[in-house]
Design an enzyme around this catalytic site. Structure first.
Site, PDB file in Angstrom:
ATOM      1  N   ASP A 148      -1.054  -6.238  -0.059  1.00 24.64           N
ATOM      2  CA  ASP A 148      -1.293  -5.586   1.229  1.00 24.64           C
ATOM      3  C   ASP A 148      -2.789  -5.381   1.403  1.00 24.64           C
ATOM      4  O   ASP A 148      -3.437  -4.830   0.509  1.00 24.64           O
ATOM      5  CB  ASP A 148      -0.642  -4.186   1.210  1.00 24.64           C
ATOM      6  CG  ASP A 148       0.558  -4.083   2.125  1.00 24.64           C
ATOM      7  OD1 ASP A 148       0.732  -4.954   3.003  1.00 24.64           O
ATOM      8  OD2 ASP A 148       1.335  -3.127   1.954  1.00 24.64           O
TER       9      ASP A 148
ATOM     10  N   ASP B 116       0.837  -1.210   0.000  1.00 20.50           N
ATOM     11  CA  ASP B 116       0.000   0.000   0.000  1.00 20.50           C
ATOM     12  C   ASP B 116       0.872   1.260   0.000  1.00 20.50           C
ATOM     13  O   ASP B 116       0.366   2.387  -0.019  1.00 20.50           O
ATOM     14  CB  ASP B 116      -1.027  -0.002   1.148  1.00 20.50           C
ATOM     15  CG  ASP B 116      -0.384  -0.063   2.523  1.00 20.50           C
ATOM     16  OD1 ASP B 116       0.859  -0.127   2.607  1.00 20.50           O
ATOM     17  OD2 ASP B 116      -1.131  -0.049   3.523  1.00 20.50           O
ATOM     18  N   SER B 117       2.185   1.058  -0.040  1.00 20.58           N
ATOM     19  CA  SER B 117       3.103   2.183  -0.272  1.00 20.58           C
ATOM     20  C   SER B 117       2.787   2.850  -1.608  1.00 20.58           C
ATOM     21  O   SER B 117       3.224   3.973  -1.862  1.00 20.58           O
ATOM     22  CB  SER B 117       4.557   1.698  -0.260  1.00 20.58           C
ATOM     23  OG  SER B 117       4.730   0.610  -1.149  1.00 20.58           O
TER      24      SER B 117
ATOM     25  N   GLU C 297       9.812  -3.808  10.015  1.00 21.22           N
ATOM     26  CA  GLU C 297      10.101  -2.499   9.425  1.00 21.22           C
ATOM     27  C   GLU C 297      10.765  -1.583  10.452  1.00 21.22           C
ATOM     28  O   GLU C 297      10.207  -1.314  11.529  1.00 21.22           O
ATOM     29  CB  GLU C 297       8.812  -1.857   8.880  1.00 21.22           C
ATOM     30  CG  GLU C 297       9.085  -0.493   8.222  1.00 21.22           C
ATOM     31  CD  GLU C 297       7.983   0.007   7.316  1.00 21.22           C
ATOM     32  OE1 GLU C 297       7.055  -0.746   6.991  1.00 21.22           O
ATOM     33  OE2 GLU C 297       8.061   1.179   6.920  1.00 21.22           O
TER      34      GLU C 297
ATOM     35  N   GLU D 124      -0.871  -5.562   8.825  1.00 24.24           N
ATOM     36  CA  GLU D 124       0.002  -4.922   9.811  1.00 24.24           C
ATOM     37  C   GLU D 124      -0.478  -5.194  11.235  1.00 24.24           C
ATOM     38  O   GLU D 124      -1.682  -5.202  11.499  1.00 24.24           O
ATOM     39  CB  GLU D 124       0.043  -3.404   9.565  1.00 24.24           C
ATOM     40  CG  GLU D 124       0.701  -3.037   8.245  1.00 24.24           C
ATOM     41  CD  GLU D 124       0.793  -1.531   8.035  1.00 24.24           C
ATOM     42  OE1 GLU D 124       0.466  -0.751   8.941  1.00 24.24           O
ATOM     43  OE2 GLU D 124       1.215  -1.139   6.921  1.00 24.24           O
TER      44      GLU D 124
ATOM     45  N   LYS E  90      -0.898  -9.468   3.150  1.00 23.21           N
ATOM     46  CA  LYS E  90      -0.054  -8.961   4.247  1.00 23.21           C
ATOM     47  C   LYS E  90      -0.916  -8.027   5.081  1.00 23.21           C
ATOM     48  O   LYS E  90      -1.644  -7.201   4.529  1.00 23.21           O
ATOM     49  CB  LYS E  90       1.173  -8.214   3.719  1.00 23.21           C
ATOM     50  CG  LYS E  90       2.005  -7.584   4.855  1.00 23.21           C
ATOM     51  CD  LYS E  90       3.389  -7.180   4.396  1.00 23.21           C
ATOM     52  CE  LYS E  90       3.467  -5.840   3.705  1.00 23.21           C
ATOM     53  NZ  LYS E  90       3.057  -4.682   4.556  1.00 23.21           N
TER      54      LYS E  90
HETATM   55  O1  KIV Z   1       3.636  -1.013   1.525  1.00 24.03           O
HETATM   56  C1  KIV Z   1       4.738  -1.535   1.321  1.00 24.03           C
HETATM   57  O2  KIV Z   1       5.342  -1.404   0.262  1.00 24.03           O
HETATM   58  C2  KIV Z   1       5.318  -2.300   2.427  1.00 24.03           C
HETATM   59  C3  KIV Z   1       6.748  -2.698   2.333  1.00 24.03           C
HETATM   60  C4  KIV Z   1       7.630  -1.562   2.165  1.00 24.03           C
HETATM   61  C5  KIV Z   1       7.149  -3.612   3.408  1.00 24.03           C
HETATM   62  O3  KIV Z   1       4.636  -2.597   3.357  1.00 24.03           O
END
Ligand code: KIV
Length: 258
Positions: free
Chosen positions: A81, A42-43, A177, A112, A110
């Site tokens: 994510d 989600d970056s 992280e 958090e 994924k």
């Molecule tokens: O959102 C993302 O890209 C991430 C990674 C940088 C671990 O969670």
């Protein structure tokens, strides 16, 4: 168990796991040949949309980007994510994970959090949704400045507890992280599942970075980001050449015309 996940688990103590992000097919196709895990993180909210926080990313955006990435990924494990507010309880998490997996054909989600999400992880795994955990800095729930984790005893104890909770709940791996090296080392030794570090030292079982950062497409000035190439410069050169050839009538020649 998905054979790609088995492969990741088998790498623990044998060979380092390589993970990079992708948000679309063209980049995914290139990195897929070289990495073990492709993460649609989600970056993408900050990298592509200039959002100040990942909280603005929604499931629809994640699904559309992951569909594109899926086209380019044939070899690696593909992880999506789950964005903010899509896994607040067990049933919401399962419903949204099923939507994500069904629509994108990705391999895993994924999420958090550590102890806070352990029952959610357990529920997903029980329902055959593979889960990659993520502790340390968790951008979805961090307000204000990001601060590396594991400096004092309270933070160290919390990180260890969170890592154990994720392992016991059935997560197949844990992203660490911005975690101090001594505690990353300890967690990596304590858990049987692989740890994948981002700003979490050499002691993790693998490393993940944002592809746009290592290519020099972003202006990231973060301690752990290493820029391996200045792609912006190369793109600039190509665009300037194209512009020049258009302006001077050098393009298109007969070769490029019908
Ligand atoms: O959102 C993302 O890209 C991430 C990674 C940088 C671990 O969670």
């Amino acid at each position: 168990m998905n054979f790609k996940i088995k492969k990741i688990l088998n790498k623990k103590n044998k060979s380092k796991i390589v993970c990079l992000t992708a948000y679309s097919k063209n980049i995914a196709e290139i990195i897929d040949k070289h990495v073990d895990i492709v993460l649609v993180g989600d970056s993408l909210g900050s990298v592509l949309y200039d959002f100040k926080t990942t909280r603005k990313v929604n499931l629809k955006m994640m699904i559309e980007h992951t569909k594109s990435v899926r086209v380019g990924v044939t070899k690696s494990l593909l992880v999506i994510d789950l964005p903010y507010n899509t896994y607040r309880n067990k049933s919401e998490a399962l419903r949204n994970s099923k939507i994500a997996l069904k629509n994108t054909k990705c391999d895993a989600v994924k999420i958090e959090g550590g102890t806070r999400v352990k029952e959610i992880v357990r529920h997903l795994v029980k329902n055959k949704i593979p889960v990659l955990g993520h502790i340390g800095i968790t951008p979805q729930t961090t307000k204000g400045k990001f601060k590396s984790k594991g400096k004092n005893e309270i933070e160290k104890r919390k990180l260890i507890k969170d890592a154990h909770a994720l392992e016991q709940s059935g997560a197949f791996g844990i992203v660490l992280e911005c975690v101090y090296g001594d505690i990353s080392k300890k967690i990596t030794k304590l858990v049987k599942i692989p740890t994948i570090g981002i700003g979490a030292s050499i002691h993790c079982d693998g490393q993940v970075l944002v592809t746009d950062d290592i290519l020099g497409l972003t202006n990231a000035k973060i301690k752990f980001v290493k820029k391996y190439i200045d792609i912006k410069k190369l793109i600039n050169t190509a665009v300037i050449k194209f512009k020049h050839e258009v302006k001077t009538g050098k393009y298109p020649t007969k070769k490029y015309s019908y």
